[in-house]
Design a protein around this motif. Sequence first.
Motif, PDB file in Angstrom:
ATOM      1  N   LEU A  11     -10.061 -19.222 -65.009  1.00  0.00           N
ATOM      2  CA  LEU A  11     -10.972 -17.873 -65.888  1.00  0.00           C
ATOM      3  C   LEU A  11     -11.934 -17.977 -65.723  1.00  0.00           C
ATOM      4  CD1 LEU A  11     -10.880 -15.931 -68.305  1.00  0.00           C
ATOM      5  CD2 LEU A  11     -11.015 -17.441 -70.017  1.00  0.00           C
ATOM      6  N   VAL A  12     -12.770 -17.093 -65.683  1.00  0.00           N
ATOM      7  CA  VAL A  12     -14.563 -16.977 -64.704  1.00  0.00           C
ATOM      8  C   VAL A  12     -15.051 -15.268 -65.766  1.00  0.00           C
ATOM      9  CG1 VAL A  12     -14.216 -16.179 -63.279  1.00  0.00           C
ATOM     10  CG2 VAL A  12     -16.563 -17.468 -63.264  1.00  0.00           C
ATOM     11  N   GLN A  13     -16.173 -16.437 -66.165  1.00  0.00           N
ATOM     12  CA  GLN A  13     -17.065 -14.825 -67.148  1.00  0.00           C
ATOM     13  C   GLN A  13     -17.439 -13.828 -66.204  1.00  0.00           C
ATOM     14  OE1 GLN A  13     -20.074 -16.115 -70.352  1.00  0.00           O
ATOM     15  NE2 GLN A  13     -18.246 -16.407 -71.486  1.00  0.00           N
ATOM     16  N   PRO A  14     -17.714 -12.473 -66.055  1.00  0.00           N
ATOM     17  CA  PRO A  14     -18.382 -11.769 -65.209  1.00  0.00           C
ATOM     18  C   PRO A  14     -19.437 -12.230 -65.037  1.00  0.00           C
ATOM     19  CG  PRO A  14     -17.266 -10.436 -66.854  1.00  0.00           C
ATOM     20  CD  PRO A  14     -16.691 -11.887 -67.320  1.00  0.00           C
ATOM     21  N   GLY A  15     -19.754 -11.760 -63.172  1.00  0.00           N
ATOM     22  CA  GLY A  15     -21.349 -13.157 -62.605  1.00  0.00           C
ATOM     23  C   GLY A  15     -20.882 -14.032 -62.414  1.00  0.00           C
ATOM     24  N   GLY A  16     -20.276 -14.980 -62.828  1.00  0.00           N
ATOM     25  CA  GLY A  16     -19.671 -16.121 -63.135  1.00  0.00           C
ATOM     26  C   GLY A  16     -19.194 -16.472 -61.279  1.00  0.00           C
ATOM     27  N   SER A  17     -19.145 -17.486 -61.052  1.00  0.00           N
ATOM     28  CA  SER A  17     -18.940 -18.385 -59.354  1.00  0.00           C
ATOM     29  C   SER A  17     -17.224 -19.207 -59.476  1.00  0.00           C
ATOM     30  CB  SER A  17     -20.143 -18.638 -58.744  1.00  0.00           C
ATOM     31  OG  SER A  17     -20.452 -17.674 -58.248  1.00  0.00           O
ATOM     32  N   LEU A  18     -16.277 -19.317 -58.694  1.00  0.00           N
ATOM     33  CA  LEU A  18     -15.552 -19.669 -58.600  1.00  0.00           C
ATOM     34  C   LEU A  18     -15.481 -20.286 -56.751  1.00  0.00           C
ATOM     35  CD1 LEU A  18     -12.559 -18.643 -60.734  1.00  0.00           C
ATOM     36  CD2 LEU A  18     -13.894 -20.748 -60.659  1.00  0.00           C
ATOM     37  N   ARG A  19     -14.226 -21.592 -56.113  1.00  0.00           N
ATOM     38  CA  ARG A  19     -14.536 -21.479 -55.101  1.00  0.00           C
ATOM     39  C   ARG A  19     -12.779 -22.495 -55.107  1.00  0.00           C
ATOM     40  NH1 ARG A  19     -15.482 -26.320 -51.091  1.00  0.00           N
ATOM     41  NH2 ARG A  19     -14.649 -27.496 -52.428  1.00  0.00           N
ATOM     42  N   LEU A  20     -11.744 -21.407 -54.615  1.00  0.00           N
ATOM     43  CA  LEU A  20     -10.960 -21.487 -53.949  1.00  0.00           C
ATOM     44  C   LEU A  20     -10.523 -22.045 -52.384  1.00  0.00           C
ATOM     45  CD1 LEU A  20      -9.031 -17.789 -54.805  1.00  0.00           C
ATOM     46  CD2 LEU A  20      -9.709 -19.468 -55.940  1.00  0.00           C
ATOM     47  N   SER A  21      -9.418 -22.736 -52.349  1.00  0.00           N
ATOM     48  CA  SER A  21      -8.917 -24.104 -51.642  1.00  0.00           C
ATOM     49  C   SER A  21      -7.748 -24.131 -51.356  1.00  0.00           C
ATOM     50  CB  SER A  21      -9.449 -25.305 -51.664  1.00  0.00           C
ATOM     51  OG  SER A  21     -10.381 -25.716 -52.255  1.00  0.00           O
ATOM     52  N   CYS A  22      -7.363 -23.368 -49.996  1.00  0.00           N
ATOM     53  CA  CYS A  22      -6.308 -23.526 -49.207  1.00  0.00           C
ATOM     54  C   CYS A  22      -5.976 -25.142 -48.202  1.00  0.00           C
ATOM     55  CB  CYS A  22      -6.177 -22.537 -48.549  1.00  0.00           C
ATOM     56  SG  CYS A  22      -5.011 -22.199 -47.477  1.00  0.00           S
ATOM     57  N   ALA A  23      -5.273 -25.638 -48.707  1.00  0.00           N
ATOM     58  CA  ALA A  23      -4.735 -26.472 -47.908  1.00  0.00           C
ATOM     59  C   ALA A  23      -3.441 -26.136 -47.041  1.00  0.00           C
ATOM     60  CB  ALA A  23      -4.899 -28.122 -49.127  1.00  0.00           C
ATOM     61  N   ALA A  24      -3.754 -26.961 -46.039  1.00  0.00           N
ATOM     62  CA  ALA A  24      -2.401 -27.054 -45.274  1.00  0.00           C
ATOM     63  C   ALA A  24      -1.908 -28.260 -44.054  1.00  0.00           C
ATOM     64  CB  ALA A  24      -2.776 -26.034 -43.754  1.00  0.00           C
ATOM     65  N   SER A  25      -0.159 -28.053 -44.417  1.00  0.00           N
ATOM     66  CA  SER A  25      -0.161 -29.130 -43.978  1.00  0.00           C
ATOM     67  C   SER A  25       1.292 -29.184 -43.453  1.00  0.00           C
ATOM     68  CB  SER A  25       0.864 -30.709 -45.206  1.00  0.00           C
ATOM     69  OG  SER A  25       1.216 -29.819 -46.181  1.00  0.00           O
ATOM     70  N   GLY A  26       1.726 -30.140 -42.634  1.00  0.00           N
ATOM     71  CA  GLY A  26       3.090 -30.027 -41.506  1.00  0.00           C
ATOM     72  C   GLY A  26       2.455 -29.427 -40.324  1.00  0.00           C
ATOM     73  N   SER A  27       3.744 -28.655 -40.109  1.00  0.00           N
ATOM     74  CA  SER A  27       2.924 -28.570 -37.975  1.00  0.00           C
ATOM     75  C   SER A  27       2.496 -27.144 -37.768  1.00  0.00           C
ATOM     76  CB  SER A  27       4.285 -27.907 -37.453  1.00  0.00           C
ATOM     77  OG  SER A  27       5.257 -28.056 -37.689  1.00  0.00           O
ATOM     78  N   ILE A  28       1.064 -27.881 -38.296  1.00  0.00           N
ATOM     79  CA  ILE A  28      -0.055 -26.921 -38.067  1.00  0.00           C
ATOM     80  C   ILE A  28      -0.783 -26.457 -36.909  1.00  0.00           C
ATOM     81  CG2 ILE A  28      -0.894 -27.567 -40.938  1.00  0.00           C
ATOM     82  CD1 ILE A  28      -2.921 -29.349 -39.511  1.00  0.00           C
ATOM     83  N   PHE A  29      -0.298 -27.154 -35.312  1.00  0.00           N
ATOM     84  CA  PHE A  29      -0.560 -27.122 -34.561  1.00  0.00           C
ATOM     85  C   PHE A  29      -0.706 -25.649 -34.367  1.00  0.00           C
ATOM     86  CE2 PHE A  29      -1.656 -27.810 -29.986  1.00  0.00           C
ATOM     87  CZ  PHE A  29      -0.821 -26.905 -29.143  1.00  0.00           C
ATOM     88  N   GLY A  30      -1.385 -24.706 -33.186  1.00  0.00           N
ATOM     89  CA  GLY A  30      -1.320 -23.360 -33.443  1.00  0.00           C
ATOM     90  C   GLY A  30      -1.886 -22.420 -33.665  1.00  0.00           C
ATOM     91  N   ILE A  31      -2.826 -23.192 -35.589  1.00  0.00           N
ATOM     92  CA  ILE A  31      -2.397 -21.844 -36.119  1.00  0.00           C
ATOM     93  C   ILE A  31      -3.913 -21.656 -35.810  1.00  0.00           C
ATOM     94  CG2 ILE A  31      -3.997 -21.913 -38.485  1.00  0.00           C
ATOM     95  CD1 ILE A  31      -0.743 -22.503 -38.536  1.00  0.00           C
TER      96      ILE A  31
END
Length: 116
Positions: A11-31
């Motif tokens: 939850l963030v107020q209008p005008g605020g900032s957030l950073r989302l992260s996406c972690a990958a694992s497994g057979s990531i070859f070829g992404i």
Amino acid sequence: QVQVMESGGGLVQPGGSLRLSCAASGSIFGINGRGWYRQAPGKERELVATIGILGMTNYADSVKGRFTISTDSAKNTVYLQMSSLKPEDTAVYYCKLSNYYGAHYWGQGTQVTVSS
């Protein structure tokens, strides 16, 4: 198989900032493609930003100049830095990874709520 895990929503107020992260694992070859999408209640899932293997980026018009997608190859992680957030940015944000063989892998999503 590729496992995808998003984090960083909240939850963030209008005008605020957030950073989302996406972690990958497994057979990531070829992404060769990574992207963020979002789905607001009652609406279809829409593209937010993508980044290709050579670093080329693409953004939805609604987030240009406010969001930045980036990657950390060493950590197999994709980020979405969101600034100047608006109530209309409220949605579940999903990460999608694609490989050379045409397979797509989605995470479970992370909720972003912009409200005062």
